[in-house]
Design a protein around this motif. Structure first.
Motif: not given
Ligand SMILES: Nc1ncnc2c1ncn2[C@@H]1O[C@H](COP(=O)(O)OP(=O)(O)OP(=O)(O)O)[C@@H](O)[C@H]1O
Length: 854
Positions: A347-353, A381-383, A385-388, A509-511, A521-524, A557-559, A561-563
């Motif tokens: 529910s928190d993350h899309y893809a990243m299977e 991975g690149p910045p 992409v949701g690692k943290t 990275g994401y397509t 699903r998440h950002l908007i 990543g999607v940073r 995009l979120e901005r």
């Molecule tokens: N697969 C995903 N599903 C939902 N949200 C995502 C996904 N990937 C990234 N995000 C969202 O993108 C934003 C940035 O993610 P995050 O801070 O985890 O990046 P990171 O990979 O740790 O970057 P960095 O390497 O710069 O630290 C967060 O708001 C996160 O929720």
């Protein structure tokens, strides 16, 4: 009591008028001279005069002289003191003034004022004798048989002796004073002592006015007695103080005083009262292991002996405070439910299977074996992409607190292990503070030297960190219950010793499609909530999201995009808020605002508010939700930032698109070549590393050796492309350092295009390492590179044959849209890069197969 014998003061005396302080005969006083009349006196009399007589002046007390000498002279006190000016010091700051040091000689009475300006001069009558003082014995005799004066002087002398004995001074000084007292004529004692003891100006004036000796004794004796009594009281309180000290000490030590039970609890947390006792209690209650407790108690003992003003006091105090704060025996129980964890991660993350699967495996093993000293997971991975973000979800799953420590900028191992006690920056102590939490350590690229010393990865190493010792606390601390998850943008900068202890999980990275899904699903929803908006107020259709992704962002990543979505929300928030304001102002009756309908958007679409329910505005779209179409998008985010420029730039021979991998994800890279007359030199620009430069030389050599085959010519049509020709190869984004062998195939293609004068296909991008024999070797980062090519609108991607297996990682929808050419040699690369292939005269593909006769 006039004086007819002995030394006489001049009968005419210049008068110094003072307001503060009373000069008594026999005493010395510093007088500040500021008023005009007094200044004249100093200048014209004291500074000009040369004789002793000229230094004798009359000091009239209790007279404030007006500032200007034009004003009338005030009424003068009738009795003054003739004094000898011993010292005159002048100064200009803050205003011109003199300071006089004057010793009082004797009393005088003003008989007649002779002149007033520029300073007053008076005819005076001397009241005290200046010489031939009587000895104490003579004094008694002079006092007559009745001896009242004698008795008074005797009492006075005794009181004076008593006073000197009580002074808080060293023994030699007291002895000296005593000698002075004995040597002084008795009649001078009242004046001398009255100027020594604490007396007010009024009292001193009374003493001055007491012309008769008897009266003077009578006036001064009570003052002396008062002083003695005061000193006695002071001494009494001083005697009490040692007891008080003992009392305080007893309390500090937790002792009990007779008659009163002191307990530390009574003091509460009063820091000022006795904070070391409170600290001691905390140390004892912190449940720390014996060695740590011993260290703390030792430090506490030192602390108690230190004065608070000592710099080390604060250091030791901080150290003890931290020791007390550490969770020595606290721990949380992990609440592990794999099913719930799966739901939460999904529910928190899309893809990243792949990543989610590995995380679930890890959690499952922890559930079965809670003391797992498992590997440290490292998400690379690149910045953005949701690692943290995944790390945060794991913490939620386990019910642990999450803390993130960014190691970016940390380049000294003492920042990890701490410094000695003189410095307080210590990451480990931070980690210790958060022990039993989940920690996400961000291994940033600039932490190259981080953890390099052989023992400093001890923090993370599950085999060693149960007894981790840092330099600051210097006592072993168990970090084994801390769950570390490391994140990094690239493994290249992680020291091998640390990398070896971690299990690296690549996060790609994401397509474009994945990004659209993540956005919806998440950002908007997240951004809507952050800006206090609802889906009923703002809608972003999928087409718009795609436009944002392709025209306003270029990232793995999607940073960004979120901005950008955040920017849209802000713009809409303004509209919504304006709408609210209009609504409020329109709360007045509709008739009062007949032109209300002309107020534009705010009024136009508010359903059910049309005046009289008239359907005049029926044609206008409803106000809410605000839908962001491509016009609104341009309005809010401005002109497009990125364009599909591939085809536009490939309009000349000597340009090709390469694919590069950076820690920020995949990127397309335009490689350009040009030639000019010269001496066969190859110039390379664009901040290239050694490996890339070598690739360029390899490409050049291969083309020269195959020039005849492919009919490549130099500028004058010769068969050696370098003869009489200089070549310049440029990799744009010149400010960014580039290195690696994977641009080999692109360089060959660019040069082949330049030498043949043919255009490279505008929809092709490529990657691959080359050898001198023209083989194409595999490279890394295929998924990111392919995704970058897809983002840039490329249709055909040339990759090394041995990278074919990596295509499985690429999402099906991207695979379908791209034409992959897998090449094992450069001939295949060139054939795929040029329209209609790149056939050469002796192209092995076109020539009949020659059978070796050897
Ligand atoms: N697969 C995903 N599903 C939902 N949200 C995502 C996904 N990937 C990234 N995000 C969202 O993108 C934003 C940035 O993610 P995050 O801070 O985890 O990046 P990171 O990979 O740790 O970057 P960095 O390497 O710069 O630290 C967060 O708001 C996160 O929720």
């Amino acid at each position: 009591m006039s004086s007819n014998s002995g030394i006489q003061i001049p009968s005419r005396l210049p008068l110094l008028l003072t307001h503060e302080g009373v000069l008594l005969p026999g005493s010395t006083m510093r007088i500040s001279v500021e008023t005009a009349r007094n200044m004249h006196l100093v200048k014209n009399r004291l500074l000009k005069g040369t004789s002793l007589k000229s230094t004798i002046i009359g000091v009239i007390p209790n007279t404030r002289d007006p500032e200007h000498d034009t004003e009338d002279l005030p009424t003068l006190h009738s009795i003054g003191t003739a004094g000898l000016a011993v010292q005159v010091v002048g100064s200009n700051w803050p205003k011109p003034h003199y300071t006089l040091l004057i010793t009082g000689l004797c009393r005088f009475r003003v008989a007649q004022l002779l002149k007033e300006g520029p300073f007053p001069v008076a005819e005076v009558e001397q009241l005290d004798k200046l010489e031939q003082y009587t000895s104490p014995e003579e004094m008694s005799e002079a006092a007559g048989p009745e001896g009242e004066l004698g008795e008074l002087s005797k009492r006075f002398y005794q009181a004076a002796v008593q006073l000197v004995g009580m002074l808080d001074m060293s023994v030699p000084v007291v002895a000296k004073l005593r000698r002075l007292l004995d040597s002084l004529p008795r009649e001078t004692l009242p004046d001398v002592l009255a100027s020594m003891i604490h007396t007010s100006n009024k009292e001193k004036l009374q003493v001055l006015d007491a012309v008769s000796l008897e009266e003077r004794f009578k006036k001064t004796l009570p003052l002396l007695t008062r002083q003695i009594e005061g000193l006695k009281l002071l001494q009494k309180t001083r005697k009490l103080r040692p007891d008080d000290n003992k009392r305080v000490l007893a309390v500090r030590k937790g002792g009990v005083l007779p008659g009163h039970q002191f307990s530390l609890d009574e003091e509460g947390e009063d820091e000022d009262g006795d904070d070391t006792a409170v600290l001691e209690r905390k140390v004892k209650g912190a449940n720390m292991p014996q060695p740590a407790l011993r260290v703390c108690l030792k430090e506490l003992k030192r602390l108690k002996k230190m004065p608070q003003s000592m710099p080390e006091y604060a250091l030791t105090r901080n150290y003890l405070d931290l020791m007390v704060e550490l969770p020595w025996s606290k721990s949380t129980t992990d609440c592990l439910d794999i099913h719930a964890a799966r739901v939460l991660l999904d529910s928190d993350h899309y893809a990243m299977e792949k990543l989610k699967r590995r995380v679930l495996e890890y959690l499952a093993v922890r559930q079965l074996k809670s003391t797992l000293k498992g590997p440290i997971l490292c998400f690379v991975g690149p910045p953005g992409v949701g690692k943290t973000s995944v790390g945060r979800s794991i913490a939620r799953t386990l019910g642990r607190e999450f803390h993130r420590i960014a190691l970016g900028g940390v380049c000294d191992q003492s920042d990890i292990r701490g410094h000695t006690q003189c410095k307080c920056f210590y990451i480990c102590s931070c980690i210790m503070k958060y022990a039993f939490l989940l920690l996400c350590v961000n291994c940033a690229p600039n932490t190259e030297s981080l953890l390099c010393p052989p023992d400093s990865h001890q923090v993370l190493d599950p085999e060693q960190n149960h007894s981790f010792t840092d330099h600051y606390l210097n006592v072993a601390f168990d970090l084994s219950q801390v769950l570390f998850i490391a994140t990094a943008n690239s493994t290249a900068t992680i020291p091998p010793a640390l990398l070896d202890r971690m299990e690296v999980l690549q996060v790609q990275g994401y397509t474009q499609e994945e990004k659209v899904e993540i956005a919806h699903r998440h950002l908007i929803p997240h951004q809507l909530e952050q800006h206090g908006l609802t889906p009923q107020q703002l809608q972003i259709p999928q087409d718009t999201t795609q436009d944002i992704i392709s025209k306003y962002t270029r990232e793995a990543g999607v940073r960004s995009l979120e901005r950008k979505i955040g920017a849209i929300c802000r713009a809409v928030a303004v509209k919504v808020a304006e709408g609210h304001t209009v609504t409020k102002s329109e709360a007045a009756p509709a008739e009062s605002t007949p032109q209300g309908a002309e107020h534009g958007e705010g009024k136009r679409g508010r359903r059910g508010e049309e005046p009289d329910g008239v359907s005049a505005d029926m044609a206008a779209p409803p106000d809410m939700p605000i839908v962001i179409d491509h016009i609104a998008l341009k309005d809010i985010l401005g002109p497009h930032v990125f364009e599909m420029e591939v085809s536009e730039r490939l309009t000349l021979p000597g340009v090709a698109v390469g694919l590069a991998w950076t820690p920020l994800g995949g990127e397309i890279m335009f490689v350009e070549a040009s030639r000019m007359e010269g001496e066969g030199q190859l110039t390379l620009t664009g901040q290239l590393g050694d490996v890339m430069k070598e690739s360029a030389h390899l490409a050049m050599s291969w083309l020269r050796s195959n020039a005849k085959t492919y009919q490549l010519t130099n500028m004058v049509g010769g068969s050696d492309p370098l003869e009489g020709t200089d070549i310049h190869l440029h990799f744009p984004a010149g400010a960014v350092t580039k290195d690696g062998p994977s641009a080999g195939v692109t360089m060959v293609t660019v040069l082949a295009s330049l030498f043949s004068g043919r255009l490279v296909r505008s929809d092709v991008a490529m990657t691959g390492e080359i050898t001198l024999r023209g083989l194409v070797l595999p490279v890394g980062g295929i998924k990111d590179k392919v995704l970058a090519a897809h983002r840039a609108g490329v249709k055909r991607v040339i990759i090394p044959k041995r990278n074919e297996k990596d295509l499985e990682e690429i999402p099906a929808n991207v695979r379908v849209e791209l034409d992959f050419v897998t090449a094992s040699n450069l001939d295949e690369v060139l054939n795929a890069a040029f329209d209609g292939g790149f056939p050469g005269m002796s192209n092995p593909l076109t020539l009949p197969h020659i059978v070796s006769k050897l």
